[in-house]
Design an enzyme around this catalytic site. Structure first.
Site, PDB file in Angstrom:
ATOM      1  N   ASP A   9      33.263  -6.404  18.059  1.00 22.90           N
ATOM      2  CA  ASP A   9      33.031  -7.386  19.221  1.00 22.90           C
ATOM      3  C   ASP A   9      34.330  -7.891  19.991  1.00 22.90           C
ATOM      4  O   ASP A   9      35.377  -7.491  19.440  1.00 22.90           O
ATOM      5  CB  ASP A   9      32.100  -8.482  18.712  1.00 22.90           C
ATOM      6  CG  ASP A   9      31.214  -9.185  20.026  1.00 22.90           C
ATOM      7  OD1 ASP A   9      30.345  -9.773  19.343  1.00 22.90           O
ATOM      8  OD2 ASP A   9      31.640  -9.264  20.859  1.00 22.90           O
TER       9      ASP A   9
ATOM     10  N   GLU B  90      25.911 -17.237  24.381  1.00 21.65           N
ATOM     11  CA  GLU B  90      26.594 -17.426  23.239  1.00 21.65           C
ATOM     12  C   GLU B  90      26.929 -18.978  22.720  1.00 21.65           C
ATOM     13  O   GLU B  90      25.974 -19.633  22.789  1.00 21.65           O
ATOM     14  CB  GLU B  90      28.050 -16.839  23.319  1.00 21.65           C
ATOM     15  CG  GLU B  90      27.947 -15.328  23.754  1.00 21.65           C
ATOM     16  CD  GLU B  90      29.045 -14.527  23.496  1.00 21.65           C
ATOM     17  OE1 GLU B  90      29.236 -13.792  24.553  1.00 21.65           O
ATOM     18  OE2 GLU B  90      29.689 -14.468  22.279  1.00 21.65           O
TER      19      GLU B  90
HETATM   20  C1  GLC Z   1      30.325 -10.755  23.710  1.00 14.29           C
HETATM   21  C2  GLC Z   1      29.438 -10.734  22.685  1.00 14.29           C
HETATM   22  C3  GLC Z   1      28.740  -9.470  22.664  1.00 14.29           C
HETATM   23  C4  GLC Z   1      28.859  -8.618  23.838  1.00 14.29           C
HETATM   24  C5  GLC Z   1      30.447  -8.539  24.156  1.00 14.29           C
HETATM   25  C6  GLC Z   1      31.002  -7.996  25.286  1.00 14.29           C
HETATM   26  O1  GLC Z   1      31.329 -11.942  23.093  1.00 14.29           O
HETATM   27  O2  GLC Z   1      29.257 -11.261  21.243  1.00 14.29           O
HETATM   28  O3  GLC Z   1      27.401  -9.303  22.321  1.00 14.29           O
HETATM   29  O4  GLC Z   1      28.303  -7.195  23.858  1.00 14.29           O
HETATM   30  O5  GLC Z   1      31.085  -9.332  23.786  1.00 14.29           O
HETATM   31  O6  GLC Z   1      30.624  -8.465  26.390  1.00 14.29           O
END
Ligand code: GLC
Length: 736
Positions: free
Chosen positions: A300, A493
């Site tokens: 992530d 988030e």
């Molecule tokens: C974010 C998320 C993830 C996403 C990634 C790229 O923090 O947790 O779901 O795909 O970063 O944006």
């Protein structure tokens, strides 16, 4: 002596074979060979730097010098939630952005194309003009996997139209605690829903033939247990046994793998205290070895940075655990340096590196990126086209969950009525789309093209008169109906983590004021999860959970005006109070306000003479009355009798001195109490004998221990007489 003629012939053959040797297409560029055969030819040709580059994923905004893509052999780039092209946010801007990076990748020695990823989690949601679908919680409410597959296909088309090869979706989280800010990204609280939708969504994205120009790579995320953290804390700790982890949080991945998902994203969260980005057992032994996942694991966003120790050890630990590509996303030069030194120092084996790089290259071969590295501009017209929006509107219709419906309100008349439409959520594309829309956190306002709820009403039933007001401060005195749209502000988030899911007091206020107008109230909730609605449910004649519907707000009007019946059923349990959360289907002592799978799936009135349904009860703001709200008009004649038993705080019996049908709403019985209730009192009511009836002759069934909502809990200590409240007084009451 060689005859000149023969010599000439020999020279020709020699020339052809040398030319052939140098111009011969290397096997890895031969699309007729299998991905594995192409890999077997390519991998040995690669230098260590070229392999390291394949494992490196910066965000496009972090790349200051485009030539870095060439000189550092960058293998992948992403656009994070807000990382839109600086030139503009049209589909063409995206295609140009994509091609600018791909051009640099194709200038490398081996011309290995980049694979570009984006969060197309409810349509190509970064791009202005794209079709935005309901977020996953609304898709969960449809229980319609074939619709979800259609949505995935359309999403893939609109993403591919901008050149991009990969979306970080589906999120197969199983949100178990609505405090979590990412509740709406999951399909619902049960593994059943992750299974129902996770696999088909991957199949829709990756299509039947991976190298089709409108197929893109899917990404099952966030592995594993992101939705199970204690107290729903984002990126928190999921404290469960392995059996529970596998039973609740793994099924969505099984379906995704079954459908050949090409990538999996590791979760920020921890399992019993160990960060997932460093969990070799789950990432390698379970996901890759036991389950046979053959794609690659992407970290992530800066996820490895959360591992204990310094960045060098983060790189070592995550890659040795089984992460194959690192979403760095900013200091990519540092990452490359640390990875190279880790390999040189034998902290990471070449075997592990070759495994990671092989997984990445196999995906690129399967996607046909070597043959078609650039965007196909002919596809640009796919973005936001009406056929896609029609499917999105169907998804909106089918996602709506009708939680309360009084007779003689729905379907709303399509003409001849004056309808108040109240609340900022009624006319605001940004609010109805929620997070992950153009910007990471989403935003209020006209953030993209689409149809607001108000515009949908006007479109579906143009012959009515609509009076729109953002809030309660209006002087309107007459109307036939009120549609009130309340809900959450956008978030994504951790910014959506909440300890309290109460509605804003101004929103409670809107409905309280309208109640005294004595007109039917249709309340629509725009939210990423169940909110505490006790304070407004009672005064709503109709209550619809609309989740985060996306750009096609007219889908709501199509149900309210009866073009389509409501079909949605709850993908989550609807709690009565914060103290009930987490509350999930299958819990013991399961007493939510509305249970998982609940939904009223007809607009029709109840049958004439059928038993009236007690839908809600409330202690009114004067503390000395209780209102019982039924689904149809009640009668209260001289010979009506009823014995009610009210129990306060579990022990104290409270007398009822009289009861009468409310003047403001015939569906409501108003009981006068022998004593005043106080804020915080828990009151239940039973009806054990009597002949209560509805106007159409329906007999009220006896009931016991029906929980009464104590409205005093929502008033900041001010008792006021019902029906005497004016807008200005509400400001005292709620401090709005
Ligand atoms: C974010 C998320 C993830 C996403 C990634 C790229 O923090 O947790 O779901 O795909 O970063 O944006």
């Amino acid at each position: 002596m060689i005859k000149p003629k023969f010599l000439f012939l020999l020279q020709i053959i020699l020339f052809i074979s040398i030319t052939e040797m140098f111009s011969q297409t290397p096997p890895f560029l031969d699309p007729n060979l299998s991905p594995q055969d192409r890999l077997n030819d390519l991998l040995p040709r690669m230098t260590l730097d070229e392999k390291i580059g394949q494992m490196t994923q910066p965000d496009h905004a972090a790349i200051q010098n485009l030539n870095d893509v060439t000189t550092l052999f960058i293998g992948s780039i992403l656009s994070g939630g807000s990382s839109d092209p600086s030139s503009g946010n049209s589909p063409l801007d995206w295609a140009n952005l994509y091609d600018s990076f791909q051009t640099k990748a194709m200038q490398t020695r081996l011309q290995i194309p980049i694979i570009y990823g984006v969060d197309g989690v409810h349509g190509h949601s970064n791009v202005i003009g794209a079709t935005i679908f309901p977020h996953n919680i609304g898709i969960g409410a449809t229980r319609n996997p074939s619709l979800a597959k259609e949505i995935a296909k359309i999403t893939a088309k609109e993403i591919a139209a901008t050149g991009i090869d990969w979306t970080f979706a589906p999120c197969v989280a199983v949100p178990r605690n609505e405090r979590w800010g990412r509740t709406y990204e999951g399909y619902g609280e049960t593994p059943e829903l992750a299974q129902m939708f996770g696999g088909v969504f991957v199949a829709g994205l990756q299509n039947d033939s991976l190298n089709s120009p409108t197929s893109i790579a899917g990404c099952a995320k966030h592995y594993m247990g992101d939705g199970g953290t204690t107290n729903g804390i984002d990126q928190g700790n999921t404290e469960v046994t392995e059996a529970e982890l596998r039973a609740i949080h793994l099924p969505g991945y099984l379906e995704a793998i079954e459908n050949n998902v090409l990538t999996v994203m590791s979760s920020y969260s921890s399992w019993n205290g160990q960060k997932m980005h460093g969990n070799h057992y789950l990432l390698t032994e379970v996901l890759k070895n036991e389950l046979g996942f053959a794609g690659f694991v992407i970290s992530d966003w800066a996820g490895i940075d959360q591992l204990p120790g310094d960045y060098h050890s983060d790189v070592v630990e995550s890659i040795n655990a089984g992460v194959d590509m690192i979403m760095v996303p900013n200091e990519y030069q540092t990452f490359i340096t640390e990875l190279k030194s880790a390999i040189t120092n034998n902290e990471i084996s070449m075997e592990r590196i070759d495994d990671a790089v092989s997984r990445i290259l196999l995906v690129k071969f399967q996607l046909g990126l070597f043959e078609n590295p650039y965007s196909d501009r002919a596809l640009l017209a796919e973005v936001g086209k009406i056929e896609h929006r029609n499917v999105a509107r169907q998804a909106v219709r089918e996602s709506l969950v009708l939680l309360k419906k009084n007779d003689n309100v729905l379907p709303l008349p399509k003409s001849g009525s004056k309808i108040l439409v109240i609340g900022e959520h009624a006319n605001n594309i940004g609010l109805q789309c929620g997070g992950w829309t153009v910007q990471w956190q989403g935003a209020s306002g006209k953030v993209t093209e689409g149809t607001t709820i108000l515009e949908g009403l006007q479109k579906v039933a143009a012959s009515n008169e609509y009076v729109f007001s953002q809030n309660v401060n209006f002087t309107q005195t007459d109307a036939d109906y009120a549609i009130v749209v309340i809900g959450e502000q956008p978030y994504a988030e951790m910014f959506g983590d909440r300890d309290n899911l109460e509605l804003e007091s101004a929103q409670i206020n809107m409905i309280r004021k309208l109640k005294n107008m004595g007109i039917p109230i249709v309340t629509i909730l725009i939210s990423g999860r169940p909110m505490l609605i006790n304070s407004v449910l009672h005064n709503s004649d109709v209550f619809v959970a609309a989740w985060l519907p996306g750009t096609e707000g007219d889908g709501i009007a199509e149900v309210l005006f009866g073009d389509f019946q409501p079909k949605g059923i709850l993908p989550v349990s609807w709690a009565k109070s914060m103290s009930q959360i987490p509350i999930n289907y299958g819990d013991t002592n399961y007493e939510p306000l509305f249970p998982y799978n609940f939904g009223i799936n007809s607009l029709a009135n109840s049958e004439v003479g059928s038993n009236p349904v007690l839908q809600s009860a409330i202690v009114t703001e004067d503390g000395i009355h209780v209102e019982l709200s039924f689904n149809k008009s009640m009668v209260n004649s001289q010979n009506t009798n009823a014995t009610f038993q009210l129990i306060k705080n579990g022990t104290t019996q409270v007398g009822v001195s009289s009861f009468v049908v409310s003047e403001a709403n015939e569906n409501v019985l108003v009981l006068a109490l022998s004593e005043r209730m106080s804020k915080g009192d828990v009151v239940t009511i039973s009806y054990q004998s009597g002949n209560l009836k509805s106007a159409d002759g329906g007999i009220v069934d006896f009931f016991s221990n029906f929980e009464i909502i104590n409205f005093l809990n929502y008033i900041a200590g001010i008792n006021i007489l019902p029906g005497k409240v004016e807008a200005e007084h509400f400001s005292d009451m709620f401090g709005t």
